[in-house]
Design a protein around this motif. Sequence first.
Motif, short mmCIF file in Angstrom:
data_model
loop_
_atom_site.label_atom_id
_atom_site.label_comp_id
_atom_site.label_asym_id
_atom_site.label_seq_id
_atom_site.Cartn_x
_atom_site.Cartn_y
_atom_site.Cartn_z
N ASN A 1 0.84 -1.20 0.00
CA ASN A 1 0.00 0.00 0.00
C ASN A 1 0.87 1.24 0.00
N ARG A 2 1.84 1.22 0.90
CA ARG A 2 2.70 2.39 1.05
C ARG A 2 3.53 2.61 -0.21
N ALA A 3 4.11 1.53 -0.71
CA ALA A 3 4.97 1.65 -1.89
C ALA A 3 4.18 2.18 -3.09
N SER A 4 2.97 1.65 -3.30
CA SER A 4 2.23 2.12 -4.48
C SER A 4 1.79 3.56 -4.30
N GLN A 5 1.47 3.92 -3.08
CA GLN A 5 1.09 5.31 -2.81
C GLN A 5 2.24 6.25 -3.14
N VAL A 6 3.43 5.84 -2.74
CA VAL A 6 4.60 6.67 -3.00
C VAL A 6 4.94 6.74 -4.48
N VAL A 7 4.82 5.61 -5.17
CA VAL A 7 5.10 5.62 -6.61
C VAL A 7 4.15 6.58 -7.33
N LEU A 8 2.87 6.53 -6.95
CA LEU A 8 1.90 7.42 -7.59
C LEU A 8 2.21 8.88 -7.26
N MET A 9 2.69 9.10 -6.05
CA MET A 9 3.07 10.46 -5.65
C MET A 9 4.24 10.94 -6.51
N ILE A 10 5.20 10.07 -6.73
CA ILE A 10 6.34 10.45 -7.57
C ILE A 10 5.88 10.77 -8.98
N ALA A 11 4.99 9.92 -9.51
CA ALA A 11 4.50 10.14 -10.87
C ALA A 11 3.75 11.46 -10.98
N ASN A 12 2.98 11.78 -9.95
CA ASN A 12 2.21 13.02 -9.96
C ASN A 12 3.08 14.26 -9.85
N GLU A 13 4.19 14.14 -9.12
CA GLU A 13 5.02 15.31 -8.88
C GLU A 13 6.36 15.19 -9.58
N ALA A 14 6.37 14.41 -10.66
CA ALA A 14 7.63 14.10 -11.34
C ALA A 14 8.40 15.33 -11.80
N HIS A 15 7.67 16.42 -12.06
CA HIS A 15 8.31 17.60 -12.64
C HIS A 15 8.90 18.53 -11.59
N THR A 16 8.67 18.23 -10.31
CA THR A 16 9.14 19.16 -9.27
C THR A 16 10.55 18.79 -8.83
N SER A 17 11.26 19.76 -8.27
CA SER A 17 12.62 19.48 -7.85
C SER A 17 12.66 19.12 -6.37
N GLY A 18 13.73 18.48 -5.97
CA GLY A 18 13.88 18.06 -4.58
C GLY A 18 12.93 16.94 -4.20
N LEU A 19 12.54 16.18 -5.19
CA LEU A 19 11.52 15.16 -4.95
C LEU A 19 12.04 14.01 -4.08
N THR A 20 13.29 13.61 -4.34
CA THR A 20 13.84 12.48 -3.59
C THR A 20 13.81 12.76 -2.08
N ASP A 21 14.20 13.99 -1.71
CA ASP A 21 14.19 14.35 -0.29
C ASP A 21 12.78 14.32 0.27
N ARG A 22 11.85 14.84 -0.53
CA ARG A 22 10.48 14.90 -0.04
C ARG A 22 9.90 13.50 0.14
N VAL A 23 10.21 12.64 -0.81
CA VAL A 23 9.73 11.27 -0.70
C VAL A 23 10.34 10.61 0.54
N GLY A 24 11.63 10.91 0.77
CA GLY A 24 12.31 10.37 1.95
C GLY A 24 11.60 10.78 3.23
N ASP A 25 11.32 12.08 3.33
CA ASP A 25 10.62 12.60 4.51
C ASP A 25 9.27 11.93 4.69
N PHE A 26 8.58 11.80 3.56
CA PHE A 26 7.26 11.20 3.57
C PHE A 26 7.31 9.77 4.12
N LEU A 27 8.30 9.02 3.65
CA LEU A 27 8.43 7.64 4.11
C LEU A 27 8.80 7.58 5.59
N ASP A 28 9.68 8.51 6.03
CA ASP A 28 10.06 8.53 7.44
C ASP A 28 8.86 8.86 8.33
N SER A 29 8.03 9.79 7.86
CA SER A 29 6.87 10.19 8.65
C SER A 29 5.94 8.99 8.85
N PHE A 30 5.89 8.12 7.87
CA PHE A 30 5.11 6.90 7.98
C PHE A 30 5.61 6.06 9.15
#
Lengths: 223, 244
Positions: free
Chosen positions: A189-218
């Motif tokens: 569930n978590r992995a697919s949610q994150v993948v979709l988040m990446i796809a949705n925000e693919a054009h933004t910068s600093g995405l890797t860090d944001r995804v990292g934070d998001f996963l840590d918050s989980f």
Amino acid sequence: MYKVVIPGDFLSEEANRAGEGTYVDDGKVYAMKYGIMDDKEEIKVVGLAGKYVPSKGDIVIGKIVEISFPYWIVDIASPYEARLHISELAKGDERRIEFGSMNKYLYLGDLIVAKVLNVDAMMRVDLALKDEFKIGGRGRLIEISHTKVPRVIGRSGSMIKMLKEKCNCFIFIAKNGRIWIKGSDDEMNRASQVVLMIANEAHTSGLTDRVGDFLDSFKKRRG
Amino acid sequence: MMKEEIQLIKEGKRLDGRGFEELRPIKIEVGVLKRADGSCYFELGNNKVIAAVYGPREMHPRHFQDAKMAVIKYRYNMAPFSVDDRKRPGPDRRSVEISKVSREALDPVILKEYYPKTAIDVYVEVLQSDAGTRTAGINAASVALAAAGIPMKDLVSSVAVGKIDGEVVLDLNAVEDNYGEGDMPVAMVARTNTITMLQMDGRFSQEEFERGLKLAASACRTIYELQRTALLERYSESMGEGEA
């Protein structure tokens, strides 16, 4: 930094550096696609959307949609269907696949990992099987635009590495935008949610860090 | 039957208060439909149209495939509620013609050879009509095609010019269209001044025609800038909310 361009945008005077996603008119380079311009080595435009067109050597996840001897017809999330010849399965040992017995090996709806062997001028796509080609069991297939695949993988695999570690999942990303995730329900569930988040925000910068934070918050919320 | 005469210009202004060379207000929104590969909502005054692009996808029936390039299919359709009197739903002579000319207006900019044997479907739905819907449809379709990631040489922009009370004016509304002396929709690639569609209804002298065309060309450049901004803005919001 990113520069979004639209079809017809003037990019450069250097026609000899024109690359993918551009066209040359009267010695000048113009964008051919709505996308992000990249002029490091050659002048390229990486599309923000668009359909997957198979090319030789791509690894794709396909779904069997038709059996018509001696081929399996495979949907590869593209305008073009691919075909898989019976010899790909009969390889190695001596066994032969007879006319009526194809469905014993691969049936409609089965998922496979395959390599694009060849694409001819008529856009007929031939597939070759990988050693471990069958996908199945407790897993989940998600589909994103193939244009976002590089973003999900990240620069030299940084994003996918982080995803695998923090989600504790098996994740396989194919060139045609299909992603196979295997793990426990929660992790999937978590992995697919994150993948979709990446796809949705693919054009933004600093995405890797944001995804990292998001996963840590989980983790914190659960722990 | 004689049309009743209406004075369309009063004190140097048009009935809706516009000057002769003034466009109606334009609003463009990209990516309004989640299911479509590319979509665009376009407002031109009281015209409201929505364009959806699907594809490139497999062409059915097979015998319509072109082995060398993609086939563009364009459907212009008016909603029954888009006009004052209910429009009988379904294709009719007028919408078939508009579909054809609109497709041909976009055809020259699309690099079809990148997707042989496929179809690119363009659907244009007119939700509210106030004269100039084919031009609004072309503008919307052009943006939707770009948003779908279709390879194109450029965007196409479109606008109509007309003649009312003997004056050449830009972008007729419904009243001006019904009671005016002429209507001339134009579609062009604004950057290169290449005309991809030109129709005319009514009578223009050569001088009027040339003036009208010039007016249309400069309006197309204005529209092009708006189309461009709409596409760029979609990805400039740094935290994209996505559509889902």
